[in-house]
Design a protein around this motif. Sequence first.
Motif, PDB file in Angstrom:
ATOM      1  N   MET A   1      37.845  81.277  24.212  1.00 47.25           N
ATOM      2  CA  MET A   1      37.587  80.697  22.885  1.00 47.25           C
ATOM      3  C   MET A   1      36.267  79.907  22.885  1.00 47.25           C
ATOM      4  SD  MET A   1      40.065  77.328  22.544  1.00 47.25           S
ATOM      5  CE  MET A   1      39.389  76.701  21.008  1.00 47.25           C
ATOM      6  N   THR A   2      35.668  79.776  21.739  1.00 47.69           N
ATOM      7  CA  THR A   2      34.456  78.944  21.640  1.00 47.69           C
ATOM      8  C   THR A   2      34.880  77.518  21.338  1.00 47.69           C
ATOM      9  OG1 THR A   2      33.909  80.726  20.129  1.00 47.69           O
ATOM     10  CG2 THR A   2      32.115  79.214  20.714  1.00 47.69           C
ATOM     11  N   ILE A   3      34.314  76.618  22.075  1.00 42.20           N
ATOM     12  CA  ILE A   3      34.551  75.203  21.771  1.00 42.20           C
ATOM     13  C   ILE A   3      33.305  74.703  21.049  1.00 42.20           C
ATOM     14  CG2 ILE A   3      34.902  72.920  22.773  1.00 42.20           C
ATOM     15  CD1 ILE A   3      36.463  74.362  25.033  1.00 42.20           C
ATOM     16  N   ASP A   4      33.513  74.193  19.842  1.00 44.86           N
ATOM     17  CA  ASP A   4      32.355  73.795  19.040  1.00 44.86           C
ATOM     18  C   ASP A   4      31.847  72.415  19.404  1.00 44.86           C
ATOM     19  OD1 ASP A   4      32.117  76.011  16.815  1.00 44.86           O
ATOM     20  OD2 ASP A   4      34.237  75.677  17.235  1.00 44.86           O
ATOM     21  N   LEU A   5      32.791  71.546  19.734  1.00 48.30           N
ATOM     22  CA  LEU A   5      32.404  70.166  20.018  1.00 48.30           C
ATOM     23  C   LEU A   5      33.259  69.615  21.158  1.00 48.30           C
ATOM     24  CD1 LEU A   5      30.982  67.469  19.187  1.00 48.30           C
ATOM     25  CD2 LEU A   5      32.803  67.148  17.508  1.00 48.30           C
ATOM     26  N   VAL A   6      32.612  68.872  22.044  1.00 47.82           N
ATOM     27  CA  VAL A   6      33.360  68.151  23.081  1.00 47.82           C
ATOM     28  C   VAL A   6      33.101  66.663  22.877  1.00 47.82           C
ATOM     29  CG1 VAL A   6      33.615  67.692  25.558  1.00 47.82           C
ATOM     30  CG2 VAL A   6      33.182  70.018  24.781  1.00 47.82           C
ATOM     31  N   ILE A   7      34.173  65.879  22.895  1.00 46.09           N
ATOM     32  CA  ILE A   7      34.016  64.421  22.798  1.00 46.09           C
ATOM     33  C   ILE A   7      34.554  63.802  24.097  1.00 46.09           C
ATOM     34  CG2 ILE A   7      34.695  62.324  21.552  1.00 46.09           C
ATOM     35  CD1 ILE A   7      35.061  64.082  19.023  1.00 46.09           C
ATOM     36  N   VAL A   8      33.699  63.053  24.771  1.00 47.33           N
ATOM     37  CA  VAL A   8      34.119  62.347  25.989  1.00 47.33           C
ATOM     38  C   VAL A   8      34.202  60.860  25.649  1.00 47.33           C
ATOM     39  CG1 VAL A   8      33.512  61.774  28.381  1.00 47.33           C
ATOM     40  CG2 VAL A   8      33.027  64.068  27.498  1.00 47.33           C
ATOM     41  N   LEU A   9      35.370  60.272  25.893  1.00 44.63           N
ATOM     42  CA  LEU A   9      35.566  58.855  25.557  1.00 44.63           C
ATOM     43  C   LEU A   9      35.255  57.982  26.767  1.00 44.63           C
ATOM     44  CD1 LEU A   9      38.957  59.146  23.622  1.00 44.63           C
ATOM     45  CD2 LEU A   9      36.623  59.286  22.727  1.00 44.63           C
ATOM     46  N   ALA A  10      34.243  57.134  26.611  1.00 43.20           N
ATOM     47  CA  ALA A  10      33.822  56.319  27.756  1.00 43.20           C
ATOM     48  C   ALA A  10      33.380  54.930  27.334  1.00 43.20           C
ATOM     49  CB  ALA A  10      32.701  57.023  28.495  1.00 43.20           C
ATOM     50  N   ALA A  11      34.033  54.404  26.278  1.00 41.24           N
ATOM     51  CA  ALA A  11      33.600  53.087  25.782  1.00 41.24           C
ATOM     52  C   ALA A  11      34.384  51.940  26.392  1.00 41.24           C
ATOM     53  CB  ALA A  11      33.714  53.053  24.262  1.00 41.24           C
ATOM     54  N   GLY A  12      35.442  52.282  27.107  1.00 45.42           N
ATOM     55  CA  GLY A  12      36.328  51.234  27.646  1.00 45.42           C
ATOM     56  C   GLY A  12      35.596  50.315  28.601  1.00 45.42           C
ATOM     57  N   GLU A  13      36.142  49.102  28.755  1.00 46.41           N
ATOM     58  CA  GLU A  13      35.462  48.113  29.598  1.00 46.41           C
ATOM     59  C   GLU A  13      35.731  48.293  31.078  1.00 46.41           C
ATOM     60  OE1 GLU A  13      36.010  44.083  28.227  1.00 46.41           O
ATOM     61  OE2 GLU A  13      35.855  44.793  26.164  1.00 46.41           O
ATOM     62  N   GLY A  14      36.851  48.902  31.388  1.00 50.12           N
ATOM     63  CA  GLY A  14      37.188  49.080  32.797  1.00 50.12           C
ATOM     64  C   GLY A  14      37.374  47.742  33.494  1.00 50.12           C
ATOM     65  N   THR A  15      37.989  46.777  32.781  1.00 52.81           N
ATOM     66  CA  THR A  15      38.131  45.418  33.342  1.00 52.81           C
ATOM     67  C   THR A  15      38.872  45.405  34.670  1.00 52.81           C
ATOM     68  OG1 THR A  15      39.963  45.236  31.821  1.00 52.81           O
ATOM     69  CG2 THR A  15      37.986  44.010  31.251  1.00 52.81           C
ATOM     70  N   ARG A  16      39.799  46.353  34.852  1.00 49.64           N
ATOM     71  CA  ARG A  16      40.599  46.333  36.077  1.00 49.64           C
ATOM     72  C   ARG A  16      39.791  46.713  37.326  1.00 49.64           C
ATOM     73  NH1 ARG A  16      45.428  49.856  33.660  1.00 49.64           N
ATOM     74  NH2 ARG A  16      43.797  50.295  32.120  1.00 49.64           N
ATOM     75  N   MET A  17      38.570  47.238  37.129  1.00 51.12           N
ATOM     76  CA  MET A  17      37.713  47.532  38.283  1.00 51.12           C
ATOM     77  C   MET A  17      37.129  46.248  38.871  1.00 51.12           C
ATOM     78  SD  MET A  17      37.748  50.796  38.752  1.00 51.12           S
ATOM     79  CE  MET A  17      36.344  51.334  39.703  1.00 51.12           C
ATOM     80  N   LYS A  18      37.087  45.178  38.034  1.00 52.58           N
ATOM     81  CA  LYS A  18      36.496  43.893  38.453  1.00 52.58           C
ATOM     82  C   LYS A  18      35.112  44.122  39.070  1.00 52.58           C
ATOM     83  CE  LYS A  18      40.466  41.228  38.213  1.00 52.58           C
ATOM     84  NZ  LYS A  18      41.703  41.827  38.629  1.00 52.58           N
ATOM     85  N   SER A  19      34.231  44.706  38.256  1.00 55.88           N
ATOM     86  CA  SER A  19      32.936  45.127  38.793  1.00 55.88           C
ATOM     87  C   SER A  19      31.831  44.864  37.782  1.00 55.88           C
ATOM     88  CB  SER A  19      33.003  46.628  39.077  1.00 55.88           C
ATOM     89  OG  SER A  19      31.747  47.105  39.487  1.00 55.88           O
ATOM     90  N   SER A  20      30.621  44.642  38.281  1.00 56.25           N
ATOM     91  CA  SER A  20      29.477  44.513  37.370  1.00 56.25           C
ATOM     92  C   SER A  20      28.956  45.904  37.001  1.00 56.25           C
ATOM     93  CB  SER A  20      28.367  43.687  38.023  1.00 56.25           C
ATOM     94  OG  SER A  20      27.980  44.294  39.224  1.00 56.25           O
ATOM     95  N   THR A  21      29.441  46.933  37.688  1.00 54.86           N
ATOM     96  CA  THR A  21      29.075  48.316  37.355  1.00 54.86           C
ATOM     97  C   THR A  21      30.113  48.863  36.380  1.00 54.86           C
ATOM     98  OG1 THR A  21      28.193  48.597  39.569  1.00 54.86           O
ATOM     99  CG2 THR A  21      28.691  50.615  38.366  1.00 54.86           C
ATOM    100  N   PRO A  22      29.654  49.492  35.266  1.00 51.91           N
ATOM    101  CA  PRO A  22      30.644  50.075  34.343  1.00 51.91           C
ATOM    102  C   PRO A  22      31.546  51.089  35.066  1.00 51.91           C
ATOM    103  CG  PRO A  22      28.410  50.239  33.445  1.00 51.91           C
ATOM    104  CD  PRO A  22      28.279  49.699  34.822  1.00 51.91           C
ATOM    105  N   LYS A  23      32.816  51.127  34.662  1.00 49.70           N
ATOM    106  CA  LYS A  23      33.799  51.959  35.369  1.00 49.70           C
ATOM    107  C   LYS A  23      33.324  53.396  35.587  1.00 49.70           C
ATOM    108  CE  LYS A  23      37.761  53.475  33.326  1.00 49.70           C
ATOM    109  NZ  LYS A  23      39.166  53.372  32.895  1.00 49.70           N
TER     110      LYS A  23
END
Length: 479
Positions: A1-23
Amino acid sequence: MTIDLVIVLAAGEGTRMKSSTPKVLHNIAGRSIIDHVLGAVEPLGAKELRVVVGSAHEVVEAHVKEVAPKAKTIFQSERNGTGHAVQLALEGAPDKGSVLILAGDTPLLRSETIKEFAAAHVAYESDASVLTAILPDPFGYGRIVRGDTGELLRIVEERDANAEEKSIDEINTGVYLFDIASLKKTISGLKSSNAQGELYLTDVIALVKDGGSSVAGILSNDYTETLGINDRSQLAECAAIMRDRINDDFMRAGVSIIDPTTTWIDFGVQIEPDVTIFPGCAISGATHIASGAFIGPRTTLHNVKVGEKASVLESWAADSKIGSSSVVGPFSYLRPGTILSSHTKVGAYVETKNVTIGEGSKVPHLSYVGDATIGTGTNIGAATIFVNYDGVEKHHTTVGNDVRIGSDTMLVAPVTVGDGAYTAAGSVITEDVPAGSIAVARAKQRNVLGWVLRKRKGSSSATSAEKAGAQDVKSAKEE
Ligand code: UD1
Ligand code: MG
């Protein structure tokens, strides 16, 4: 099948990583988490790719631009839930076709699995499909609620689930396929009346179903692919699974890995068949290892080209080249710019940097070789130091072919030792040595006879000396 659009969700804070680098920028096997996800999406050939970013968005945007230049990033200033993130990502999207939605924190998902999921979505003639998995411990995930005949009814989040729903072990992996028109029609109807006060994308399933369209929950057969990363122990768990996958691929291709659980090879590394890797190695970057080489145990290689039948034992090397049939280690430290020709040897406790060593030459023991060119067939004696730094600048040393540098020589750069020359052990060489000569640059030895008998009277050394026939003869040159 053709996929017209892909949406990747990556806005979360990732607080549980406890890191200065985004998750999503944390690393697994030499790639960021989101790079793995984008890598799985790439072969699908979707017409458009949108990545929703939020927390630390400048850094994430810059990274996405680098690894997936065609992707468009969408900024979600307020993290109002996965449903809200998709609402933003759909602005200006085509009205027809299909959209694949997935999270940026599931790095083990394979392209093939997404393709199989898409094929099932088509086969079920579904308007909204969710990829599900059965987990040994489903805690924390959204649960898949099915009706009497197994039909998908809705998804309920852990925090909103009742006791019966919590006992369901089939979970939402966070991978969805929607008919864009059905999604657009229903997503505006999302409400935040839930435990987290957010707009849940998961609620769209029930809305599509209530609107009379068809929904499907499609079970994946390998739950490990859908593991998400929220903290450091999940990061380590996913990294270990990725390590096993990479090692399995190499072993199937003819590489012997003695202990796959302690061998960490990054994506992009090339290893030819009949290479043997002993336990405890980390191999990364653009490293290439040619056939018949032996690596390890406990060896680190980063951006290193290893030639055929070379051995690298208990050593560390970066940005270097090791020629065929050469032997490095144990305990050698090859810093950037080390180029070893074939049949060379760099032995125990030798450090090299920015050096070219010609065919058959050897630096066998306890030396520092920096900023130098060494010819062919030359031997550098034990504990030789290439003195390349005058405290301000680095200087170059040139050593010719078939040279014999005596043990404990200091070669004070800039200096040249000609072809076939020798240096005497312990010399400090500050001037060029012409071809075929021996340079002796050290104080002449003098022996003070009987010194121990006079100055260390009664010591064990004096007793042994006396037994050996030493006499208290005051030499003319003494003291
Ligand atoms: C989500 C699902 C859950 C599923 C799980 C799978 C919802 C409500 N729940 O839960 O059913 O089992 O994923 O891993 O969707 N994100 C945004 N913007 C937001 C919120 C989240 O972009 O406002 C992104 C996050 O960066 C992450 C993804 O969406 O990449 C999922 O969000 P996360 O908070 O991890 O949701 P889970 O609690 O894991
Ligand atoms: Mg998650």
